[in-house]
Scaffold this active site. Structure first.
Site, PDB file in Angstrom:
ATOM      1  N   TYR A 187       0.562  -6.293  -4.124  1.00  0.00           N
ATOM      2  CA  TYR A 187       0.267  -5.257  -5.209  1.00  0.00           C
ATOM      3  C   TYR A 187       1.136  -5.672  -6.419  1.00  0.00           C
ATOM      4  O   TYR A 187       0.907  -5.517  -7.644  1.00  0.00           O
ATOM      5  CB  TYR A 187       0.169  -3.770  -5.285  1.00  0.00           C
ATOM      6  CG  TYR A 187      -1.314  -3.169  -4.440  1.00  0.00           C
ATOM      7  CD1 TYR A 187      -1.688  -3.792  -3.226  1.00  0.00           C
ATOM      8  CD2 TYR A 187      -2.027  -2.674  -5.005  1.00  0.00           C
ATOM      9  CE1 TYR A 187      -2.751  -3.448  -2.682  1.00  0.00           C
ATOM     10  CE2 TYR A 187      -3.215  -2.050  -4.542  1.00  0.00           C
ATOM     11  CZ  TYR A 187      -3.548  -2.448  -3.373  1.00  0.00           C
ATOM     12  OH  TYR A 187      -4.792  -2.096  -3.012  1.00  0.00           O
ATOM     13  N   LYS A 211       1.010  -8.251  10.245  1.00  0.00           N
ATOM     14  CA  LYS A 211       0.358  -9.589  10.565  1.00  0.00           C
ATOM     15  C   LYS A 211       1.649 -10.594  10.974  1.00  0.00           C
ATOM     16  O   LYS A 211       1.562 -11.659  10.468  1.00  0.00           O
ATOM     17  CB  LYS A 211      -0.485 -10.345   9.668  1.00  0.00           C
ATOM     18  CG  LYS A 211      -1.906  -9.754   9.433  1.00  0.00           C
ATOM     19  CD  LYS A 211      -2.824 -10.072  10.742  1.00  0.00           C
ATOM     20  CE  LYS A 211      -3.241 -11.203  10.752  1.00  0.00           C
ATOM     21  NZ  LYS A 211      -3.941 -11.900  12.049  1.00  0.00           N
ATOM     22  N   ASP A 261      -5.204  -6.656  12.261  1.00  0.00           N
ATOM     23  CA  ASP A 261      -6.560  -6.762  12.530  1.00  0.00           C
ATOM     24  C   ASP A 261      -6.965  -6.104  13.868  1.00  0.00           C
ATOM     25  O   ASP A 261      -8.039  -5.496  14.004  1.00  0.00           O
ATOM     26  CB  ASP A 261      -6.953  -8.280  12.764  1.00  0.00           C
ATOM     27  CG  ASP A 261      -6.295  -9.264  13.508  1.00  0.00           C
ATOM     28  OD1 ASP A 261      -4.996  -8.669  13.908  1.00  0.00           O
ATOM     29  OD2 ASP A 261      -6.288 -10.407  13.730  1.00  0.00           O
ATOM     30  N   ASP A 273      -4.349  -0.158   2.609  1.00  0.00           N
ATOM     31  CA  ASP A 273      -5.394   0.126   1.442  1.00  0.00           C
ATOM     32  C   ASP A 273      -6.763   0.147   2.238  1.00  0.00           C
ATOM     33  O   ASP A 273      -7.437   0.915   2.428  1.00  0.00           O
ATOM     34  CB  ASP A 273      -5.358  -0.905   0.310  1.00  0.00           C
ATOM     35  CG  ASP A 273      -6.451  -0.612  -0.583  1.00  0.00           C
ATOM     36  OD1 ASP A 273      -6.682   0.537  -0.857  1.00  0.00           O
ATOM     37  OD2 ASP A 273      -7.210  -1.502  -1.002  1.00  0.00           O
ATOM     38  N   ASP A 319      -9.324   3.226   4.036  1.00  0.00           N
ATOM     39  CA  ASP A 319     -10.708   3.404   3.889  1.00  0.00           C
ATOM     40  C   ASP A 319     -11.590   3.496   5.107  1.00  0.00           C
ATOM     41  O   ASP A 319     -12.268   4.021   5.448  1.00  0.00           O
ATOM     42  CB  ASP A 319     -11.205   2.159   2.876  1.00  0.00           C
ATOM     43  CG  ASP A 319     -11.097   2.579   1.417  1.00  0.00           C
ATOM     44  OD1 ASP A 319     -10.382   3.367   1.113  1.00  0.00           O
ATOM     45  OD2 ASP A 319     -11.916   2.198   0.634  1.00  0.00           O
TER      46      ASP A 319
HETATM   47  C1  IPM Z   1      -6.605   3.293  -3.418  1.00  0.00           C
HETATM   48  C2  IPM Z   1      -7.203   2.518  -4.532  1.00  0.00           C
HETATM   49  C3  IPM Z   1      -6.467   1.543  -5.207  1.00  0.00           C
HETATM   50  C4  IPM Z   1      -5.547   0.857  -4.606  1.00  0.00           C
HETATM   51  C5  IPM Z   1      -7.121   1.117  -6.391  1.00  0.00           C
HETATM   52  C6  IPM Z   1      -8.054   1.982  -7.366  1.00  0.00           C
HETATM   53  C7  IPM Z   1      -6.220   0.217  -7.346  1.00  0.00           C
HETATM   54  O1  IPM Z   1      -8.451   1.596  -3.819  1.00  0.00           O
HETATM   55  O2  IPM Z   1      -5.804   4.181  -3.750  1.00  0.00           O
HETATM   56  O3  IPM Z   1      -6.476   3.280  -2.097  1.00  0.00           O
HETATM   57  O4  IPM Z   1      -5.833  -0.339  -4.119  1.00  0.00           O
HETATM   58  O5  IPM Z   1      -4.355   1.182  -4.208  1.00  0.00           O
HETATM   59 MG    MG Z   2      -8.191   1.961  -1.516  1.00  0.00          MG
END
Ligand code: IPM
Ligand code: MG
Length: 361
Positions: free
Chosen positions: A140, A190, A222, A246, A250
């Site tokens: 990032y 990884k 993974d 990240d 999710d």
């Molecule tokens: C998160 C989001 C952010 C990230 C985006 C909105 C930049 O996906 O907080 O997980 O990738 O960190």
């Molecule tokens: Mg995210």
């Protein structure tokens, strides 16, 4: 105590969920005799449209001055994908500027919501884990980053770079968190491919030696993604670098049925004037442009983020517990927003869910 909170409602559904988080915070604070001072400011698309900047100077000053920052969501379809200034830069700028290197994403599966998961009840029942994501390093922020060349020779580069101190401080947070829980840390990397992965593993082992009471394991990122849907209950704290965190967070969010349920806290070493951690609190979901403005977005992720704020930035443990219990009671009473609808439940809107939690505090 005065709770000085910088409120960055952000774009689309952001303001709707933030309104409920703020109401719940005000209600519980008032009951405990604390004063809430709000500093609202612009961030993301709205900020770009008004000022040309994703993180305007005024917003930065307010975020710096407050004890904690509460954020809704940024970005959405009004945004031009080719624009140089992007809403996400506002969020990344805040994380980096406030040095919030540790992002805590708890995933707790409520019994009342087991049917809302796309996974089998036997797999998700009782899941209670934390994805601890490194937040200010890796791909990032690594340099070089960018594009060069013209068609047919277009090239793009992102850089994953970490130094050992960045890894060490994140791993220490992981072990400290685990000590207050089931005392298990898994570190996902990884290392079979990446030099940064091998550094993470090496340093993680060194930190693990400082915590002999905590069980430690390495896992390839993974494989971790696979284990998260195969047998998620095995995990307590999963520590990992920025990009993997990240993605894994999710994935893990869906164990709980909906992204609309999951809070997050980002903290670093910085303290506020009360001597507690200065933090940024936000739901892990995005700005939900498809359902924004209809009063149906689930505010529970934001309300639970406010509970994390009460706990981490203000030391108000009993109040944080009360908010979390009120959320669980509302769910047990069969109240749901549309994202976690289940047979026999009563579907209510954003504002009603806020009322339902306040009534159960
Ligand atoms: C998160 C989001 C952010 C990230 C985006 C909105 C930049 O996906 O907080 O997980 O990738 O960190
Ligand atoms: Mg995210």
């Amino acid at each position: 105590m005065e709770l000085h909170i910088c409120v960055l409602a952000g774009d689309y559904a952001g303001p709707e969920v933030i309104a409920e988080g703020v109401r719940v915070t005000q209600a519980i604070a008032a009951r405990a005799g604390h004063r809430v001072k709000l500093s609202p400011a612009l961030l993301g698309l709205g900020a770009i449209e008004k000022t040309g900047k994703a993180l305007p100077a005024e917003t930065w000053a307010k975020a710096k001055a407050a004890d904690a920052v509460l954020l809704g969501a940024v970005g959405g379809p009004r945004q031009d994908p080719k624009a140089k200034v992007r809403p996400e830069q506002g969020l990344l700028g805040l994380r980096k500027g406030l040095k919030l290197f540790a992002n805590i994403r708890p995933v707790k599966v409520y019994d009342a919501l087991i049917d809302a998961s796309t996974l089998k009840p036997d797999v998700v029942r009782g899941v209670d884990l934390i994805i601890l994501r490194e937040l200010t390093g890796g791909a990032y922020f690594g340099k070089p980053q960018g594009r060069s060349g013209r068609k047919p020779e277009r090239t793009a580069v992102d850089t994953t770079a970490y130094n050992e101190e960045e890894v060490r401080r994140l791993m220490r947070v992981a072990f400290d968190l685990a000590r207050g829980r089931r005392k298990k840390v898994a570190q996902a990397d990884k290392s079979n491919v990446m030099a940064t992965g091998r550094l993470w593993r090496e340093v993680a082992h060194e930190v693990a030696a400082e915590y002999p009471d905590v069980q430690y394991e390495d896992v390839l990122a993974d494989a971790c993604a696979m284990h998260l849907v195969r047998n998620p209950r095995q995990y307590d704290v999963i520590a990992t670098e920025n990009l993997f965190g990240d993605i894994l967070s999710d994935e893990a969010a869906m164990l709980a049925g909906s992204m609309g349920m999951l809070p997050s806290a980002s903290v670093g070493a910085g303290k506020n004037r009360h001597g507690h951690l200065k933090g940024l609190y936000e739901p892990i979901h995005g700005s939900a442009p498809d359902i924004a403005g209809k009063g149906i977005v689930n505010p529970l992720a934001t309300i639970l983020s406010c509970a994390m704020m009460l706990r981490w930035s203000f030391g108000l443990t009993a109040e944080a517990d009360a908010v979390e219990r009120a959320v669980e009671k509302a769910l047990n009473d069969g109240l749901r927003c549309a994202d976690v609808r289940s047979p026999g439940a009563t579907i209510i809107g954003t504002r009603e869910m806020g009322d339902a939690v306040i009534a159960r505090l």
